[in-house]
Design an enzyme around this catalytic site. Structure first.
Site, short mmCIF file in Angstrom:
data_model
loop_
_atom_site.label_atom_id
_atom_site.label_comp_id
_atom_site.label_asym_id
_atom_site.label_seq_id
_atom_site.Cartn_x
_atom_site.Cartn_y
_atom_site.Cartn_z
N TYR A 37 1.12 -0.93 0.10
CA TYR A 37 -0.18 -0.09 -0.05
C TYR A 37 0.76 1.22 0.33
O TYR A 37 1.70 1.38 0.86
CB TYR A 37 -0.85 -0.24 1.37
CG TYR A 37 -1.42 -0.63 1.50
CD1 TYR A 37 -2.10 -1.60 -0.26
CD2 TYR A 37 -2.42 -1.59 2.60
CE1 TYR A 37 -3.04 -2.96 0.29
CE2 TYR A 37 -4.06 -2.57 2.38
CZ TYR A 37 -4.08 -3.33 1.21
OH TYR A 37 -4.70 -4.34 1.62
N LEU B 104 -17.23 -3.29 1.35
CA LEU B 104 -18.44 -2.46 0.27
C LEU B 104 -17.80 -1.52 -1.02
O LEU B 104 -18.70 -0.81 -1.71
CB LEU B 104 -18.45 -0.99 1.11
CG LEU B 104 -18.64 -0.73 2.47
CD1 LEU B 104 -18.04 0.35 3.68
CD2 LEU B 104 -20.07 -1.18 3.43
N LEU C 140 -21.41 0.58 -2.76
CA LEU C 140 -22.84 -0.28 -1.44
C LEU C 140 -22.80 0.24 -0.42
O LEU C 140 -23.23 -0.02 0.48
CB LEU C 140 -21.98 -1.87 -1.18
CG LEU C 140 -21.87 -3.47 -1.87
CD1 LEU C 140 -21.82 -4.42 -1.68
CD2 LEU C 140 -23.56 -3.48 -2.44
N THR C 141 -22.40 1.22 -0.38
CA THR C 141 -22.44 2.36 1.01
C THR C 141 -24.26 2.73 0.84
O THR C 141 -24.50 3.33 1.24
CB THR C 141 -21.99 3.88 1.16
OG1 THR C 141 -21.70 3.95 -0.31
CG2 THR C 141 -20.06 3.40 1.50
N1 LIG Z 1 -5.93 -8.29 0.30
C1 LIG Z 1 -6.31 -7.30 -0.63
O1 LIG Z 1 -5.65 -7.79 -2.07
C2 LIG Z 1 -6.71 -6.54 -1.17
C3 LIG Z 1 -7.94 -6.29 -2.12
C4 LIG Z 1 -7.88 -4.90 -1.39
C5 LIG Z 1 -8.46 -3.94 0.22
N2 LIG Z 1 -8.03 -4.86 0.81
C6 LIG Z 1 -8.07 -4.17 2.01
O2 LIG Z 1 -9.50 -4.32 1.93
C7 LIG Z 1 -9.80 -2.91 3.14
C8 LIG Z 1 -11.19 -2.55 2.60
O3 LIG Z 1 -10.92 -2.59 1.23
P1 LIG Z 1 -11.77 -1.19 -0.03
O4 LIG Z 1 -11.11 -0.48 0.54
O5 LIG Z 1 -10.79 -2.18 -1.58
O6 LIG Z 1 -13.28 -1.48 -0.16
P2 LIG Z 1 -14.28 -0.77 0.89
O7 LIG Z 1 -14.00 -1.03 2.57
O8 LIG Z 1 -14.87 -1.96 0.50
O9 LIG Z 1 -15.04 0.37 0.21
C9 LIG Z 1 -14.19 1.71 1.10
C10 LIG Z 1 -14.47 2.93 0.89
O10 LIG Z 1 -16.08 2.91 1.52
C11 LIG Z 1 -16.55 4.24 1.76
N3 LIG Z 1 -16.44 4.52 3.55
C12 LIG Z 1 -16.44 4.01 4.10
N4 LIG Z 1 -16.88 4.00 5.26
C13 LIG Z 1 -17.15 4.69 4.57
C14 LIG Z 1 -19.10 4.49 6.16
N5 LIG Z 1 -18.78 4.52 7.23
N6 LIG Z 1 -19.69 5.19 5.59
C15 LIG Z 1 -19.80 5.47 3.81
N7 LIG Z 1 -18.42 5.78 3.37
C16 LIG Z 1 -17.37 4.66 4.12
C17 LIG Z 1 -15.33 4.89 1.28
O11 LIG Z 1 -15.32 5.23 0.05
P3 LIG Z 1 -15.42 6.96 -0.13
O12 LIG Z 1 -13.83 7.23 -0.79
O13 LIG Z 1 -15.65 7.41 -1.08
O14 LIG Z 1 -16.10 7.72 0.09
C18 LIG Z 1 -14.17 3.87 1.69
O15 LIG Z 1 -13.27 4.55 0.65
C19 LIG Z 1 -8.28 -2.10 2.65
O16 LIG Z 1 -8.17 -1.19 3.60
C20 LIG Z 1 -7.80 -3.01 2.35
O17 LIG Z 1 -6.77 -2.78 3.61
C21 LIG Z 1 -7.29 -5.89 0.51
#
Ligand SMILES: NC(=O)c1ccc[n+]([C@@H]2O[C@H](COP(=O)([O-])OP(=O)(O)OC[C@H]3O[C@@H](n4cnc5c(N)ncnc54)[C@H](OP(=O)(O)O)[C@@H]3O)[C@@H](O)[C@H]2O)c1
Length: 318
Positions: free
Chosen positions: A57, A206, A211-212
């Site tokens: 990251y 999400l 999915l928010t």
């Molecule tokens: N192992 C892997 O290959 C891999 C890949 C991807 C992610 N990850 C891990 O999983 C975590 C989460 O995945 P992700 O970042 O892809 O997606 P996610 O959690 O599905 O979505 C994150 C986004 O959702 C919104 N959000 C989060 N909390 C919210 C709330 N309470 N209310 C409204 N909107 C909210 C924000 O969007 P806005 O920016 O538009 O506000 C945020 O940037 C990452 O941070 C990482 O640690 C791992």
């Protein structure tokens, strides 16, 4: 906050995990650090004790920012700290590396960036076709013996690949892509993890934000999401209509669509904790209540059906 056992590790993790990928400028642009640090304070206050990051990251940036936070706040011991190894950024080309020498070096580098003496969960970020699992296990064995790593986890692996690692080392957890839109792991990986008592910590719960249900119809994404099929044009409109259909079910439970989407995941018996990508204190504060319960079966299935239909039509261009 609710807690659950992470597989057979004995680690008791909060059912919401604080995800740090948002500190990867290549994907998310420049995310301001001050509110991000306040979000970590808020997580501590709410009892969220699980944080997930990776060497990849921001090529070490996210680990470094988390390490600075630990140092300044004194909150390192509050958290069960998960990070990942896999990518080498050495010139001339970025590529996967899970060789013995790389894992040992990457652990040292991660410990330095995170300003800690131990990683609670060291995860292989994805499958490396060029390194035998016994070599990976030997490196992890040494790191465990030295007290630098407590448990080994895997990410983005299918059930056969997890089983290969298990021949040589205990696998505490699997971190797969899993959410209301992406459900492929329900067929094999989730039943496999249930059978083997491996914790499951889904990422992108999400679907990176969709999915928010919070985006307006004319919303234009400036970050990497502008490249994703469901975040543009007619497909985006169709998904928003699906989320509108979900809203009354969420409201029936006193939840926002974002909270409902997380509760939907946490209702699956294989799922330990959802890793939510957090930028602000509001993000973590408003998602935390999602952990306080599970959904009745009829609503779980109805939501799954609504979103599957929306996705099918969105991808078919209807
Ligand atoms: N192992 C892997 O290959 C891999 C890949 C991807 C992610 N990850 C891990 O999983 C975590 C989460 O995945 P992700 O970042 O892809 O997606 P996610 O959690 O599905 O979505 C994150 C986004 O959702 C919104 N959000 C989060 N909390 C919210 C709330 N309470 N209310 C409204 N909107 C909210 C924000 O969007 P806005 O920016 O538009 O506000 C945020 O940037 C990452 O941070 C990482 O640690 C791992």
């Amino acid at each position: 906050m609710q807690y659950a056992q992470l597989g057979k590790s004995g680690l008791l993790v909060s059912r919401i995990c604080f995800g740090c990928w948002q500190l990867s400028p290549r994907f998310w642009g420049e995310v301001p650090i001050a509110p991000w640090r306040k979000a970590l304070d808020k997580a501590v206050e709410l009892g969220v004790n699980f944080v997930d990051t990776a060497g990849a990251y921001g090529e070490g940036y996210a680990e470094e920012m988390l390490g600075n936070y630990f140092q300044d706040s004194g909150n390192r011991d509050h958290f069960i700290l998960a990070t990942k190894f896999y990518w080498t950024f050495k010139k001339p080309k970025r590529h996967p590396d899970t060789s013995y020498a790389f894992i040992i070096q990457e652990c040292e580098d991660a410990l330095r960036r995170l300003k800690t003496d131990r990683i609670d969960l060291f995860q292989v970020h994805a499958w490396d076709p060029l390194t035998r699992p016994d070599e990976v296990a030997a490196a992890l064995g040494r790191l465990k013996q030295e007290g630098k790593v407590r448990f080994f986890g895997a990410s983005n692996l299918n059930a056969d690949q997890v089983a290969l690692y298990q021949r040589y080392i205990d696998v505490a957890s699997l971190q797969p892509l899993y959410n209301l839109i992406d459900r492929e792991v329900e067929a094999r990986e989730l039943p496999y993890c249930l059978r083997e008592q491996i914790g499951v910590i889904p990422y992108s719960p999400l679907h990176r934000g969709l999915l928010t249900g919070k985006y307006e119809r004319d919303h234009v994404f400036e970050d990497d999401r502008k490249n994703l099929p469901l975040y543009q044009g007619e497909a985006f409109q169709r998904m928003l209509a699906g989320l509108d259909a979900l809203r009354p079910i969420a409201e029936m439970h006193g939840l926002t669509v974002a909270q409902f989407s997380i509760r939907w995941l946490l209702t699956h018996p294989a799922v330990t904790s959802a890793i939510v990508g957090i930028k602000t204190p509001e993000h973590i504060a408003s998602i935390a209540p999602a952990a306080a319960g599970v959904l009745p079966a009829e609503d779980w299935h109805e939501a799954a059906h609504i979103i599957a239909e929306a996705k099918r039509e969105a991808l078919a261009g209807k």
